[in-house]
Design a protein around this motif. Structure first.
Motif, PDB file in Angstrom:
ATOM      1  N   LEU A 163      15.393  64.024 -20.479  1.00  0.00           N
ATOM      2  CA  LEU A 163      16.514  63.889 -19.408  1.00  0.00           C
ATOM      3  C   LEU A 163      16.064  63.410 -18.180  1.00  0.00           C
ATOM      4  N   LEU A 164      14.866  64.162 -17.793  1.00  0.00           N
ATOM      5  CA  LEU A 164      14.425  63.938 -16.122  1.00  0.00           C
ATOM      6  C   LEU A 164      13.754  62.795 -16.367  1.00  0.00           C
ATOM      7  N   LEU A 165      12.909  62.174 -17.243  1.00  0.00           N
ATOM      8  CA  LEU A 165      12.476  61.072 -17.362  1.00  0.00           C
ATOM      9  C   LEU A 165      13.608  59.799 -17.287  1.00  0.00           C
ATOM     10  N   ALA A 166      14.472  60.133 -17.737  1.00  0.00           N
ATOM     11  CA  ALA A 166      15.543  58.839 -17.609  1.00  0.00           C
ATOM     12  C   ALA A 166      15.923  58.635 -16.215  1.00  0.00           C
ATOM     13  N   LEU A 167      16.106  60.120 -15.531  1.00  0.00           N
ATOM     14  CA  LEU A 167      16.789  60.101 -14.229  1.00  0.00           C
ATOM     15  C   LEU A 167      15.604  59.359 -13.133  1.00  0.00           C
ATOM     16  N   VAL A 168      14.485  59.767 -13.536  1.00  0.00           N
ATOM     17  CA  VAL A 168      13.345  59.071 -12.664  1.00  0.00           C
ATOM     18  C   VAL A 168      13.008  57.648 -13.159  1.00  0.00           C
ATOM     19  N   ALA A 169      13.096  57.246 -14.256  1.00  0.00           N
ATOM     20  CA  ALA A 169      12.918  55.807 -14.640  1.00  0.00           C
ATOM     21  C   ALA A 169      13.778  54.835 -14.076  1.00  0.00           C
ATOM     22  N   VAL A 170      15.017  55.184 -13.956  1.00  0.00           N
ATOM     23  CA  VAL A 170      16.044  54.256 -13.408  1.00  0.00           C
ATOM     24  C   VAL A 170      15.784  53.888 -12.049  1.00  0.00           C
ATOM     25  N   GLY A 173      12.506  51.773 -11.868  1.00  0.00           N
ATOM     26  CA  GLY A 173      12.814  50.245 -12.391  1.00  0.00           C
ATOM     27  C   GLY A 173      13.818  49.400 -11.528  1.00  0.00           C
ATOM     28  N   MET A 174      14.453  49.835 -10.668  1.00  0.00           N
ATOM     29  CA  MET A 174      15.519  49.126  -9.721  1.00  0.00           C
ATOM     30  C   MET A 174      14.499  48.754  -8.707  1.00  0.00           C
ATOM     31  N   PHE A 175      13.663  49.622  -8.148  1.00  0.00           N
ATOM     32  CA  PHE A 175      12.582  49.442  -7.237  1.00  0.00           C
ATOM     33  C   PHE A 175      11.485  48.116  -7.740  1.00  0.00           C
ATOM     34  N   TYR A 176      11.293  48.250  -8.887  1.00  0.00           N
ATOM     35  CA  TYR A 176      10.378  47.200  -9.410  1.00  0.00           C
ATOM     36  C   TYR A 176      11.037  46.078  -9.458  1.00  0.00           C
ATOM     37  N   ILE A 177      12.265  45.829  -9.865  1.00  0.00           N
ATOM     38  CA  ILE A 177      12.840  44.558  -9.960  1.00  0.00           C
ATOM     39  C   ILE A 177      13.276  44.148  -8.413  1.00  0.00           C
ATOM     40  N   ALA A 178      13.567  44.949  -7.652  1.00  0.00           N
ATOM     41  CA  ALA A 178      13.549  44.599  -6.208  1.00  0.00           C
ATOM     42  C   ALA A 178      12.427  43.880  -5.563  1.00  0.00           C
ATOM     43  N   VAL A 179      11.405  44.463  -6.004  1.00  0.00           N
ATOM     44  CA  VAL A 179      10.063  44.060  -5.359  1.00  0.00           C
ATOM     45  C   VAL A 179       9.654  42.670  -5.794  1.00  0.00           C
ATOM     46  N   PHE A 180      10.005  42.639  -7.332  1.00  0.00           N
ATOM     47  CA  PHE A 180       9.395  41.425  -8.147  1.00  0.00           C
ATOM     48  C   PHE A 180      10.456  40.302  -7.445  1.00  0.00           C
ATOM     49  N   ASN A 181      11.786  40.544  -7.403  1.00  0.00           N
ATOM     50  CA  ASN A 181      12.361  39.389  -6.920  1.00  0.00           C
ATOM     51  C   ASN A 181      12.218  39.111  -5.641  1.00  0.00           C
ATOM     52  N   TRP A 182      11.985  39.967  -4.853  1.00  0.00           N
ATOM     53  CA  TRP A 182      11.749  39.705  -3.372  1.00  0.00           C
ATOM     54  C   TRP A 182      10.564  38.830  -3.153  1.00  0.00           C
ATOM     55  N   PHE A 302      10.869  50.273 -20.078  1.00  0.00           N
ATOM     56  CA  PHE A 302      11.182  48.690 -20.222  1.00  0.00           C
ATOM     57  C   PHE A 302      12.411  48.496 -20.627  1.00  0.00           C
ATOM     58  N   SER A 303      13.231  49.354 -21.159  1.00  0.00           N
ATOM     59  CA  SER A 303      14.760  49.150 -21.473  1.00  0.00           C
ATOM     60  C   SER A 303      15.558  49.209 -19.982  1.00  0.00           C
ATOM     61  N   VAL A 304      15.061  49.786 -19.204  1.00  0.00           N
ATOM     62  CA  VAL A 304      15.846  49.887 -17.680  1.00  0.00           C
ATOM     63  C   VAL A 304      15.540  48.631 -17.194  1.00  0.00           C
ATOM     64  N   VAL A 305      14.299  48.060 -17.192  1.00  0.00           N
ATOM     65  CA  VAL A 305      13.989  46.680 -16.530  1.00  0.00           C
ATOM     66  C   VAL A 305      14.611  45.636 -17.212  1.00  0.00           C
ATOM     67  N   ALA A 306      14.453  45.705 -18.587  1.00  0.00           N
ATOM     68  CA  ALA A 306      15.099  44.271 -19.334  1.00  0.00           C
ATOM     69  C   ALA A 306      16.244  44.673 -19.687  1.00  0.00           C
ATOM     70  N   SER A 307      17.111  45.479 -19.636  1.00  0.00           N
ATOM     71  CA  SER A 307      18.302  45.776 -20.171  1.00  0.00           C
ATOM     72  C   SER A 307      18.435  45.467 -21.595  1.00  0.00           C
ATOM     73  N   ALA A 308      17.360  46.139 -22.208  1.00  0.00           N
ATOM     74  CA  ALA A 308      17.195  45.695 -23.749  1.00  0.00           C
ATOM     75  C   ALA A 308      16.634  47.007 -24.490  1.00  0.00           C
ATOM     76  N   PRO A 309      17.625  48.116 -24.721  1.00  0.00           N
ATOM     77  CA  PRO A 309      17.044  49.312 -25.223  1.00  0.00           C
ATOM     78  C   PRO A 309      16.554  49.089 -26.838  1.00  0.00           C
ATOM     79  N   LEU A 310      17.324  48.284 -27.494  1.00  0.00           N
ATOM     80  CA  LEU A 310      17.128  48.272 -29.078  1.00  0.00           C
ATOM     81  C   LEU A 310      15.652  47.844 -29.168  1.00  0.00           C
ATOM     82  N   ARG A 311      15.205  46.564 -28.620  1.00  0.00           N
ATOM     83  CA  ARG A 311      13.847  46.078 -28.748  1.00  0.00           C
ATOM     84  C   ARG A 311      12.855  46.760 -28.378  1.00  0.00           C
ATOM     85  N   ALA A 312      13.228  47.662 -27.252  1.00  0.00           N
ATOM     86  CA  ALA A 312      12.079  48.597 -26.539  1.00  0.00           C
ATOM     87  C   ALA A 312      11.836  49.587 -27.399  1.00  0.00           C
ATOM     88  N   MET A 313      12.919  50.211 -27.980  1.00  0.00           N
ATOM     89  CA  MET A 313      12.561  51.384 -29.177  1.00  0.00           C
ATOM     90  C   MET A 313      11.726  50.703 -30.286  1.00  0.00           C
TER      91      MET A 313
END
Length: 315
Positions: A163-170, A173-182, A302-313
């Motif tokens: 659960l801690l992992l999920a709280l940190v990964a989100v 992931g948002m920071f990664y997406i923001a840096v990439f898009n910027w 990856f599921s956070v970044v790509a919004s694709a939890p099924l394929r990530a698993m």
């Protein structure tokens, strides 16, 4: 070389490749120009061989899609069938590269939408992916990409850690997406420099980062294996995690030909290693298998970044 090849012969071959595949499916009646697979292949080699921080997965998706589209066009098939063969080609490319036929087939029909599947293409994609996987194994070999150690579950006390992992990964992931898009839209997108020269600047930035952290070069999957084996220090994992994040943004954001899946796994794996091995030093009974967090966060990030939890698993 990548910039010159892409923008001279096939501008639609820039970047990861999956976006153009999705555009061709939804807006182009499944048509991809026959030159695109060749240009994409050459541009990807020119990006990855010197150490560009990107993966092979996005390019192989576009290459496979282009081959499927070409075959459908040569056979005179309808737009609906051409779209299905486009996805089947995507699944075939991914099935070979990932060595995960089912996950690759699901990826091909899931990547098109936020909350749905292209269910009509499921069976063709499974057939294509399994066939490509079998042929790849026959010619190249079937060794697993990662050697995963035995990770037996030890009880409910492990659950809070994940659960801690999920709280940190989100947030990461948002920071990664923001840096990439910027990087793609603001830093390189607003340059007056001709597009063919932009990947050169991106490569220069990657070179500067790689001078201090050579682990940021390439896809970095070898370092994921080292993290799974517990052979990288926690502080180093934290450093190269951010180095990889910025190097990937520079490589692909500048127009370099490469995918984001491999680098995203790298970033997630290093994050899992930092949390797993770091907290294991403080609470070993709650984190009995820190290497498991490397594997789990690879998928969850990856599921956070790509919004694709099924394929990530599945992959």
């Amino acid at each position: 070389l990548s910039g010159l090849i892409v923008y001279r012969y096939a501008p639609e071959a820039e970047g990861p490749g999956t976006e153009e595949m999705i555009r061709a499916f939804h807006q182009g009646r499944g048509r991809i120009a026959p030159r695109v697979p060749f240009v994409k292949g050459l541009a990807t080699i020119a990006t990855l061989a010197p150490g560009g921080s990107a993966g092979k997965e996005g390019p192989i998706a576009q290459i496979g899609a282009g081959i499927g589209s070409y075959i459908a066009t040569r056979l005179g098939l309808s737009a609906r069938d051409r779209r299905i063969l486009l996805l089947a080609g995507t699944a075939g490319g991914l099935g070979a590269i990932f060595r995960a036929p089912l996950g690759s087939a699901i990826t091909s029909i899931e990547v098109l939408y936020r909350e749905d599947f292209e269910s009509d293409a499921l069976i063709p994609c499974v057939l294509s992916s399994v066939t490509a996987y079998a042929l790849f194994v026959a010619l190249i070999g079937g060794a697993r990409i990662f050697d995963v150690p035995a990770l037996p579950a030890t009880g409910f006390r492990e659950i809070p850690g994940y659960l801690l992992l999920a709280l940190v990964a989100v947030p990461l992931g948002m920071f990664y997406i923001a840096v990439f898009n910027w990087t793609r839209e603001r830093l390189f997108g607003q340059l007056t420099l001709p597009k063919m020269f932009r990947p050169m600047l991106g490569g220069l930035g990657v070179g500067v980062i790689g001078y201090f952290y050579p682990q940021a070069y390439g896809a970095g999957w070898g370092y994921i294996q080292l993290a799974l084996d517990g052979e990288i220090a926690v502080l180093l994992m934290a450093s190269i995690m951010f180095a990889k994040l910025f190097a990937t943004s520079l490589t692909i954001g500048s127009g370099g030909s490469g995918g984001v899946f491999g680098p995203t796994l790298f970033i997630g794996g290093m994050l899992g290693g930092v949390l797993g091995f770091g907290v294991n030093m403080l609470l070993p009974s709650f984190f009995p298998h820190p290497e498991a967090y490397v594997l789990v966060v690879m998928a969850s990030f990856f599921s956070v970044v790509a919004s694709a939890p099924l394929r990530a698993m599945l992959i």
